[in-house]
Design a protein around this motif. Structure first.
Motif, PDB file in Angstrom:
ATOM      1  N   PRO A  20       7.123  -1.184  -9.863  1.00 50.59           N
ATOM      2  CA  PRO A  20       6.288  -1.488 -11.025  1.00 50.59           C
ATOM      3  C   PRO A  20       5.292  -2.596 -10.714  1.00 50.59           C
ATOM      4  O   PRO A  20       5.521  -3.404  -9.811  1.00 50.59           O
ATOM      5  CB  PRO A  20       7.296  -1.942 -12.078  1.00 50.59           C
ATOM      6  N   ALA A  21       4.203  -2.627 -11.465  1.00 53.94           N
ATOM      7  CA  ALA A  21       3.217  -3.693 -11.294  1.00 53.94           C
ATOM      8  C   ALA A  21       3.832  -5.022 -11.698  1.00 53.94           C
ATOM      9  O   ALA A  21       4.687  -5.075 -12.588  1.00 53.94           O
ATOM     10  CB  ALA A  21       1.993  -3.408 -12.165  1.00 53.94           C
ATOM     11  N   THR A  22       3.433  -6.080 -11.019  1.00 53.32           N
ATOM     12  CA  THR A  22       3.834  -7.428 -11.409  1.00 53.32           C
ATOM     13  C   THR A  22       2.536  -8.226 -11.471  1.00 53.32           C
ATOM     14  O   THR A  22       1.528  -7.771 -10.951  1.00 53.32           O
ATOM     15  CB  THR A  22       4.799  -8.031 -10.367  1.00 53.32           C
ATOM     16  N   PRO A  23       2.557  -9.421 -12.089  1.00 52.39           N
ATOM     17  CA  PRO A  23       1.297 -10.153 -12.193  1.00 52.39           C
ATOM     18  C   PRO A  23       0.632 -10.298 -10.824  1.00 52.39           C
ATOM     19  O   PRO A  23       1.244 -10.796  -9.889  1.00 52.39           O
ATOM     20  CB  PRO A  23       1.736 -11.513 -12.742  1.00 52.39           C
ATOM     21  N   GLY A  24      -0.595  -9.811 -10.697  1.00 54.10           N
ATOM     22  CA  GLY A  24      -1.323  -9.918  -9.439  1.00 54.10           C
ATOM     23  C   GLY A  24      -1.088  -8.786  -8.453  1.00 54.10           C
ATOM     24  O   GLY A  24      -1.768  -8.686  -7.450  1.00 54.10           O
ATOM     25  N   LEU A  25      -0.096  -7.950  -8.700  1.00 55.79           N
ATOM     26  CA  LEU A  25       0.188  -6.848  -7.781  1.00 55.79           C
ATOM     27  C   LEU A  25       0.157  -5.503  -8.513  1.00 55.79           C
ATOM     28  O   LEU A  25       0.748  -5.358  -9.580  1.00 55.79           O
ATOM     29  CB  LEU A  25       1.566  -7.011  -7.126  1.00 55.79           C
ATOM     30  N   ALA A  26      -0.528  -4.534  -7.902  1.00 58.87           N
ATOM     31  CA  ALA A  26      -0.632  -3.210  -8.519  1.00 58.87           C
ATOM     32  C   ALA A  26       0.687  -2.448  -8.423  1.00 58.87           C
ATOM     33  O   ALA A  26       1.499  -2.734  -7.550  1.00 58.87           O
ATOM     34  CB  ALA A  26      -1.719  -2.423  -7.811  1.00 58.87           C
ATOM     35  N   ARG A  27       0.882  -1.494  -9.323  1.00 54.86           N
ATOM     36  CA  ARG A  27       2.021  -0.582  -9.211  1.00 54.86           C
ATOM     37  C   ARG A  27       1.857   0.223  -7.921  1.00 54.86           C
ATOM     38  O   ARG A  27       0.753   0.566  -7.524  1.00 54.86           O
ATOM     39  CB  ARG A  27       2.058   0.369 -10.407  1.00 54.86           C
ATOM     40  N   LYS A  28       2.997   0.486  -7.257  1.00 50.22           N
ATOM     41  CA  LYS A  28       2.923   1.260  -6.019  1.00 50.22           C
ATOM     42  C   LYS A  28       3.805   2.491  -6.133  1.00 50.22           C
ATOM     43  O   LYS A  28       4.918   2.406  -6.632  1.00 50.22           O
ATOM     44  CB  LYS A  28       3.410   0.424  -4.848  1.00 50.22           C
ATOM     45  N   ALA A  29       3.283   3.621  -5.637  1.00 51.70           N
ATOM     46  CA  ALA A  29       4.067   4.850  -5.704  1.00 51.70           C
ATOM     47  C   ALA A  29       4.016   5.575  -4.364  1.00 51.70           C
ATOM     48  O   ALA A  29       3.016   5.524  -3.657  1.00 51.70           O
ATOM     49  CB  ALA A  29       3.524   5.749  -6.809  1.00 51.70           C
ATOM     50  N   LYS A  30       5.123   6.231  -4.039  1.00 56.02           N
ATOM     51  CA  LYS A  30       5.219   6.989  -2.785  1.00 56.02           C
ATOM     52  C   LYS A  30       5.605   8.435  -3.101  1.00 56.02           C
ATOM     53  O   LYS A  30       6.771   8.818  -2.993  1.00 56.02           O
ATOM     54  CB  LYS A  30       6.295   6.369  -1.885  1.00 56.02           C
ATOM     55  N   PRO A  31       4.628   9.245  -3.497  1.00 53.49           N
ATOM     56  CA  PRO A  31       4.946  10.603  -3.961  1.00 53.49           C
ATOM     57  C   PRO A  31       5.554  11.520  -2.883  1.00 53.49           C
ATOM     58  O   PRO A  31       6.161  12.525  -3.216  1.00 53.49           O
ATOM     59  CB  PRO A  31       3.581  11.144  -4.405  1.00 53.49           C
ATOM     60  N   LEU A  32       5.411  11.147  -1.597  1.00 54.99           N
ATOM     61  CA  LEU A  32       5.939  12.023  -0.534  1.00 54.99           C
ATOM     62  C   LEU A  32       7.302  11.572  -0.031  1.00 54.99           C
ATOM     63  O   LEU A  32       7.782  12.072   0.985  1.00 54.99           O
ATOM     64  CB  LEU A  32       4.960  12.061   0.657  1.00 54.99           C
ATOM     65  N   CYS A  33       7.937  10.625  -0.762  1.00 60.15           N
ATOM     66  CA  CYS A  33       9.121   9.980  -0.203  1.00 60.15           C
ATOM     67  C   CYS A  33      10.320  10.903  -0.013  1.00 60.15           C
ATOM     68  O   CYS A  33      11.296  10.516   0.605  1.00 60.15           O
ATOM     69  CB  CYS A  33       9.518   8.777  -1.052  1.00 60.15           C
ATOM     70  N   ARG A  34      10.234  12.134  -0.520  1.00 57.97           N
ATOM     71  CA  ARG A  34      11.362  13.038  -0.294  1.00 57.97           C
ATOM     72  C   ARG A  34      11.041  14.179   0.673  1.00 57.97           C
ATOM     73  O   ARG A  34      11.863  15.062   0.894  1.00 57.97           O
ATOM     74  CB  ARG A  34      11.883  13.575  -1.631  1.00 57.97           C
ATOM     75  N   PHE A  35       9.859  14.132   1.258  1.00 58.40           N
ATOM     76  CA  PHE A  35       9.511  15.134   2.286  1.00 58.40           C
ATOM     77  C   PHE A  35       9.780  14.568   3.671  1.00 58.40           C
ATOM     78  O   PHE A  35       9.452  13.416   3.938  1.00 58.40           O
ATOM     79  CB  PHE A  35       8.020  15.487   2.216  1.00 58.40           C
ATOM     80  N   TYR A  36      10.290  15.413   4.549  1.00 56.47           N
ATOM     81  CA  TYR A  36      10.455  15.001   5.939  1.00 56.47           C
ATOM     82  C   TYR A  36       9.080  14.899   6.595  1.00 56.47           C
ATOM     83  O   TYR A  36       8.145  15.608   6.229  1.00 56.47           O
ATOM     84  CB  TYR A  36      11.300  16.023   6.711  1.00 56.47           C
ATOM     85  N   GLU A  37       9.012  14.024   7.575  1.00 57.41           N
ATOM     86  CA  GLU A  37       7.779  13.828   8.340  1.00 57.41           C
ATOM     87  C   GLU A  37       7.303  15.165   8.945  1.00 57.41           C
ATOM     88  O   GLU A  37       6.118  15.480   8.981  1.00 57.41           O
ATOM     89  CB  GLU A  37       8.084  12.832   9.461  1.00 57.41           C
ATOM     90  N   ARG A  38       8.268  15.933   9.391  1.00 53.53           N
ATOM     91  CA  ARG A  38       7.998  17.241   9.978  1.00 53.53           C
ATOM     92  C   ARG A  38       7.313  18.168   8.965  1.00 53.53           C
ATOM     93  O   ARG A  38       6.437  18.956   9.304  1.00 53.53           O
ATOM     94  CB  ARG A  38       9.367  17.815  10.333  1.00 53.53           C
ATOM     95  N   GLU A  39       7.725  18.057   7.705  1.00 56.08           N
ATOM     96  CA  GLU A  39       7.139  18.912   6.664  1.00 56.08           C
ATOM     97  C   GLU A  39       5.693  18.537   6.386  1.00 56.08           C
ATOM     98  O   GLU A  39       4.880  19.382   6.040  1.00 56.08           O
ATOM     99  CB  GLU A  39       7.967  18.807   5.379  1.00 56.08           C
ATOM    100  N   MET A  40       5.372  17.258   6.526  1.00 54.12           N
ATOM    101  CA  MET A  40       3.980  16.837   6.303  1.00 54.12           C
ATOM    102  C   MET A  40       3.092  17.280   7.460  1.00 54.12           C
ATOM    103  O   MET A  40       1.936  17.647   7.269  1.00 54.12           O
ATOM    104  CB  MET A  40       3.918  15.321   6.109  1.00 54.12           C
TER     105      MET A  40
END
Ligand code: SF4
Ligand SMILES: [Zn+2]
Ligand SMILES: [Zn+2]
Lengths: 65, 317
Positions: B192-212
């Motif tokens: 989640p965002a905190t004061p001064g820092l943007a929210r960060k998301a990793k939408p590919l976090c459940r794909f294997y590197e090989r799949e990408m």
């Protein structure tokens, strides 16, 4: 002739008639760490390799970003 | 092997899901799954503005492509690090990021670190004496700082990065070897965002590197195949190789390692979560991003130091 496998600057040769999986094990490449292509098409681990095949292995691991 | 959906010859086999798919069905399946993860972890919505950190590598370009295909409003951010390493690494990766943006008519912000702060990453690293001969510490610090800065200055709601499951599992593995509770508590698909820092998301976090990699090959996305020259011999690559050996004999081991961690953390099975971190943060007087000690943050201190060296006649031209 034989089957040629290429990974980055390395070239390996194996006998025809074995599966891709066996070939990778033979040349000590971790199957999970590469994708194999033949004539630009991706092939899977159960593919039988034929005499004269040239298999290009694409490394999938990359470092820090 | 045959595609589970249509029976044609399969191009991708995902042993951890017991799922083989042909090209067309694979290219359909990846965005569907991504959408599922975005919703499940409440990463962002279609009303929000997304900034994708694009490196020219396979994961970030795949992510940008997928988000665009799904109809999200996603612009790119490329950071020019000034790394050459004999292979023109930065130029080549920038060229590929720009090529992709042009091809799909997408907006790409480009920030050149040397233009912005006077020195490239390798020189900043040398001059600030951080990171034991490798620029990775300064590189990581700078990337985090700049992504946050641009996201905030340009009014983006969320910063999306291309981290895949192998990245996450390798970090988790390292933190587990050290039992680093602080880092373990902070790792997740969305921060989640905190004061001064943007929210960060990793939408590919459940794909294997090989799949990408497979996704880029099948979609015809041209990405930078060469590694950053400084990545060679890195711990994260070593951990990934170890985990892949495990995965080869035990399909699904990587996925379970990561998913079980997320579950255990969420259920409070791992550690008692304390809000110590938040309580001790101060905004940096120069840039406003939070820092643990009063005064300038590590990034601004580094730049200040480099600038003070620069004003004295130094070794570099
Ligand atoms: S390996 Fe990654 S962190 Fe290190 S210098 Fe290269 S891009 Fe930066
Ligand atoms: Zn199909
Ligand atoms: Zn600062």
């Amino acid at each position: 002739m034989a089957v040629k496998l290429i990974l980055r600057d390395e070239e390996y040769e194996v006998k025809p008639g074995m599966t891709l999986l066996s070939a990778l094990q033979k040349i000590n490449v971790v199957p999970e760490s590469v994708i194999a292509t033949r004539d630009g098409e991706m092939i899977l681990e159960d593919e039988i390799l034929k005499d004269g095949d040239v298999i290009k292995l694409i490394a999938v691991i990359s470092g820090g970003r | 092997m045959k595609c589970k959906k249509c029976g044609n010859k399969a191009s991708v086999n995902m042993r951890q899901h017991k799922l083989a798919l042909c090209r067309d069905h694979y290219l359909e399946w990846v965005p569907e799954q991504t959408e599922r993860f975005i919703t499940k972890y409440e990463m962002f919505t279609r009303d929000e503005k997304i900034l994708v950190a694009v490196s020219g590598g396979k994961d970030s370009l795949a992510l940008w492509d997928i988000l665009t295909r799904l109809g999200y409003e996603a612009d790119g951010l490329y950071l020019g690090l000034g790394i050459d390493g004999g292979i023109d690494y930065s130029h080549e990766s920038q060229r590929l990021a720009e090529k992709f943006a042009n091809e799909y008519n997408l907006k790409l912000h480009i920030v050149d670190i040397e233009k912005e702060y006077g020195q490239s990453i390798p020189v900043l690293s040398e001059m600030s004496h951080r990171g034991h001969g490798k620029p990775c510490a300064v590189c990581g610090l700078t990337k985090r700082h700049e992504m946050n800065r641009i996201a905030r200055d340009l009014g983006y709601d969320v910063l999306a990065t291309g981290h895949n499951l192998d990245d996450e599992a390798a970090v988790l593995f390292g933190n587990t070897l050290m039992w680093d509770a602080n880092y373990l508590l902070r790792q997740g698909p969305v921060l989640p965002a905190t004061p001064g820092l943007a929210r960060k998301a990793k939408p590919l976090c459940r794909f294997y590197e090989r799949e990408m990699t497979a996704y880029c090959l099948l979609r015809g996305i041209e990405y930078i195949y060469e590694e950053c020259p400084f990545a060679e011999g890195s711990t994260s690559i070593y951990y990934k190789e170890l985990l892949n050996q495990l995965e080869t004999t035990r399909p699904g081991a990587k996925l379970t390692f990561y998913l079980r961690f997320l579950e255990a953390r969420k259920n409070g099975e791992l550690f008692v979560e304390k809000n110590v971190e938040q309580a001790h943060l101060h905004p940096c007087p120069n840039c406003g991003q939070p820092t643990s000690a009063p005064g300038l943050c590590s990034f601004c201190r580094m730049i200040e130091r480099v600038n003070s060296i620069e004003s004295v006649p130094g070794p570099s031209s």
